[in-house]
Structures are given as structure tokens and as C-alpha cells.
Design an enzyme around this catalytic site. Structure first.
Site, PDB file in Angstrom:
ATOM      1  N   CYS A 265       1.135  -1.405   0.304  1.00 20.96           N
ATOM      2  CA  CYS A 265      -0.040  -0.045   0.087  1.00 20.96           C
ATOM      3  C   CYS A 265       0.738   1.270  -0.010  1.00 20.96           C
ATOM      4  O   CYS A 265       1.911   1.447   0.964  1.00 20.96           O
ATOM      5  CB  CYS A 265      -0.953   0.412   1.214  1.00 20.96           C
TER       6      CYS A 265
ATOM      7  N   ARG B 213     -18.208  -2.155  17.068  1.00 21.37           N
ATOM      8  CA  ARG B 213     -17.655  -3.155  17.367  1.00 21.37           C
ATOM      9  C   ARG B 213     -16.589  -3.476  18.187  1.00 21.37           C
ATOM     10  O   ARG B 213     -14.911  -2.331  17.896  1.00 21.37           O
ATOM     11  CB  ARG B 213     -17.110  -3.278  15.867  1.00 21.37           C
TER      12      ARG B 213
ATOM     13  N   CYS C 287     -19.595  -5.694   3.623  1.00 19.43           N
ATOM     14  CA  CYS C 287     -18.451  -4.869   3.735  1.00 19.43           C
ATOM     15  C   CYS C 287     -17.760  -4.588   2.652  1.00 19.43           C
ATOM     16  O   CYS C 287     -16.635  -5.587   2.626  1.00 19.43           O
ATOM     17  CB  CYS C 287     -18.776  -5.041   5.076  1.00 19.43           C
TER      18      CYS C 287
END
Ligand code: SAM
Ligand code: DTB
Ligand code: SF4
Length: 327
Positions: free
Chosen positions: A67, A274, A142
Site C-alpha cells: 500500500c 465493534r 462490507c
């Protein structure tokens, strides 16, 4: 005295949803005695949810490593020594197989993560196909793919994506200490596009990166002043990965982590909070406190994106011991 205290805390808290929380109010919640804070969080939690139900999501890294962003916590950044080996975007069939396995293991939502700054070209088309195919398996979907423009958000919505995860990570004030390759505004823009396209927003942050309490207050203000609130609020505890700039960070006081969850629960009563990364490093007792504070969602399965998560068997046992039901 005793009477007053009892009255104060037995009053039902059917407060309307608010989107105008101030930092002073949020800081005052953090300052409550721990027991009072947890009691209030439980009250709010029970008004909106079954307190013994925990939503279970499975996470799959569909594109790992390489990345270009420089997020200081992340082992997938090419800027750090830790850089996990870069892989290509997975095949659609392999992703669908993993989704089926997740469904068989009891997951209701399948989250797919890619180590991109933003999705592009043929890869984006393949991602759209993944959404359609995973959805056809009867799972909620998701994705977290980095920044999106308005059109990409609409295309994902059309493909059937239910949730998009894009975190603010920390306060606007502390953000520059952690990431330099994209701005807080960039993140807010992506969240705006996701909301405009009609998808559910999954947006939270990471604790334990060396931020001060005022940063945790400020992050929660950013989240709780979004209207509507993000439907899902992941609270990650930093996983310290060797070779990342944050590898040697001091541990956050676990009670401060629990406090943050409790305050999030009070500010965003209808959102799923979460308990995300960091469970592998937590004791069962600490996780139980997190659930008591109002966390009602976890990632299930032995791996997060690149780092370990508790084994599924261990989680099943914990749920059994606490009388929790996966939802
Ligand atoms: N590249 C995309 C992005 O950043 O938007 C999606 C994947 S990224 C790995 C998703 C989230 O994982 C980050 O926003 C961050 O909150 C969380 N994360 C990454 N590394 C972490 C770590 N070491 N500890 C805790 N959370 C982490
Ligand atoms: C989120 O807030 N946490 C998940 C998910 N969104 C994509 C990711 C956690 C990653 C932890 C580090 C790793 O395994 O690489
Ligand atoms: Fe890339 Fe996401 Fe990791 Fe940042 S958090 S380096 S954007 S994969």
C-alpha cells in the site's frame, strides 16, 4: 444521599438521538467513576439492543500489502520495514469460497479489505463482481478499499454493497502524527460519498497510538456529530507490529479502552460498536468488560487482515461462558 443516588441512576434514559455533542460533555462522561459510566452505558445499551447478542462479522484480506499510504500503525504500508509481501487482488471464485465458509461458521456479514489508497480500473470491476457474488450467497457485504469518489460509491451501492468501512482513525488534531499521505478531509469526503450513495457507514478508529484522552474525546465527537451516526463503529486497539513506527508504543490502560467503548455506546445508542482489532492481546475478562460497556460486534475467525485474531473455538467458548449469542 443514598436515596438521591438511587433515583439518579434508576431514571430511565429514553433520551432522543443527539448529533450536537460537545467535547465538554463527552469529556464529562469519560470523567465519571468507572462503575457509573458502565452502568449508564448498559442502560443505554439495553434500551436499544438485546444485551446478550453480539453481531459477528468475518474479515478477508482480498488484496494484501504493497500500500502506498504511510499510516504509522499499518504493516501493509510500503513505507515501513514491516511491509508484508504485496499480493495481487484475489480471484472472485476464491473470495466466494471464503464467504461460503464464513457463512457456514455462523457469520452474518462478510467484510473484504484491500490495501489500496483507492480502487481503480479492472480491479474495481472485479470488486463489484465480488459484491454481487457474495451477496448472492445470502450474506451482508462490507468493503474497505480506501478512498472513493462519488461515482465509485454509487457503483458499489448498485452492485449491492451494504456497508463501507472507512475509519477516521483518530482526532483531527493527532491525525498528522500518524499519517501524511492523505488528509482528514479526504476521509470525511469518502464517508460523505458513501452516505450519499445510500450505503451504511462503518467508521471508527484506533486507540493506543499515543494519543491523549482529549484525542479520544475529539474522535468520538467527530463520529457522534455525524447525522445519521455511523451504523457501525469499529474501535480498534492498536496491534503493535514489528517494523511499523508504532511498534514500541506504550500500552493503553485497558480501563481507558473500556471507557471509550462505554462513551461511544452512550453517544451513539443505536450503532453497533465493534470490538475490532486487538482482541488477541486481551484477556477474556477484559473482553467481557468491553461487552458490558456496550460493544456488540466482533470480527470472528483466526485472522484479521494480516495479524492474528482469537481462534473461532476460543470465541465460541467465551460466548458460551458469558451466555452471549452470535447474531
Ligand atoms: N486501505 C484501506 C484503508 O485504510 O482505508 C482499507 C484497509 S485498512 C487496513 C482498514 C483499517 O484497519 C484502518 O483504517 C485501521 O483503522 C485498521 N488497522 C490497520 N492496521 C491496524 C493495526 N495495526 N492495529 C489496529 N488497527 C489497524
Ligand atoms: C477495522 O476498523 N478494523 C479491521 C477492518 N476495519 C478492516 C482491520 C483491522 C486490521 C488489523 C491489522 C491487520 O490485521 O493487518
Ligand atoms: Fe494502506 Fe489502509 Fe494500511 Fe493505510 S491502513 S497503509 S491505507 S492498507
Amino acid at each position: 444521599m443514598k436515596q438521591a443516588a438511587t433515583e439518579k441512576y434508576s431514571r430511565p434514559v429514553t433520551a432522543p438521538l443527539r448529533f450536537d455533542w460537545t467535547q465538554t460533555e463527552i469529556a464529562a462522561l469519560f470523567d465519571l467513576p468507572f462503575n457509573d459510566l458502565l452502568f449508564r452505558a448498559q442502560q443505554v445499551h439495553r434500551e436499544h439492543f438485546d444485551a446478550n447478542e453480539v453481531q459477528v462479522s468475518t474479515l478477508l484480506s482480498i488484496k494484501t500489502g504493497g500500500c502506498p499510504e504511510d499510516c504509522g500503525y499499518c504493516p501493509q504500508s510500503v513505507h515501513h520495514e514491516a511491509a508484508v509481501e504485496a499480493e495481487k487482488l484475489m480471484d472472485v471464485d476464491a473470495v466466494v469460497d471464503a464467504a461460503r465458509a464464513a457463512r457456514a461458521a455462523g457469520a452474518s456479514r462478510f467484510c473484504m479489505g484491500a490495501a489500496w489508497r483507492n480502487p481503480r480500473g479492472k480491479n474495481f470491476e472485479r470488486v463489484l463482481e465480488m459484491v454481487e457474488r457474495v451477496r448472492a450467497e445470502g450474506l451482508e457485504t462490507c468493503m474497505t478499499l480506501g478512498m472513493l469518489d462519488a461515482q465509485q460509491a454509487q457503483q458499489l451501492k448498485q452492485a449491492g454493497l451494504d456497508y463501507y468501512n472507512h475509519n477516521l482513525d483518530t482526532s483531527p488534531e493527532f491525525y498528522g502524527d500518524i499519517i501524511s499521505t492523505r488528509t482528514y478531509e479526504d476521509r470525511l469526503d469518502t464517508i460523505h460519498h458513501v452516505r450519499e450513495a445510500g450505503m451504511h457507514v462503518c467508521c471508527g478508529g484506533i486507540l493506543g497510538m499515543g494519543e491523549a484522552r482529549v484525542d479520544r474525546v475529539s474522535l468520538l465527537e467527530q463520529l457522534a456529530c455525524q447525522q445519521p451516526h455511523p451504523e457501525s463503529v469499529p474501535v480498534n486497539l492498536l496491534v503493535k507490529v514489528e517494523g511499523t513506527p508504532l511498534a514500541e508504543q506504550d500500552d493503553l490502560d485497558p480501563f481507558e479502552f473500556v471507557r471509550t467503548l462505554a462513551v461511544a455506546r452512550i453517544l451513539m445508542p443505536q450503532s453497533h460498536v465493534r470490538l475490532s482489532a486487538g482482541r488477541e492481546q486481551m484477556s477474556d475478562e477484559l473482553q467481557a468488560l468491553c461487552f458490558l460497556a456496550g460493544a456488540n460486534s466482533i470480527f470472528y475467525g483466526e485472522k484479521l487482515l494480516t495479524t492474528p485474531n482469537p481462534e473461532a473455538d476460543q470465541d465460541r467458548l467465551l460466548f458460551e461462558r458469558l451466555g452471549l449469542r452470535p447474531a
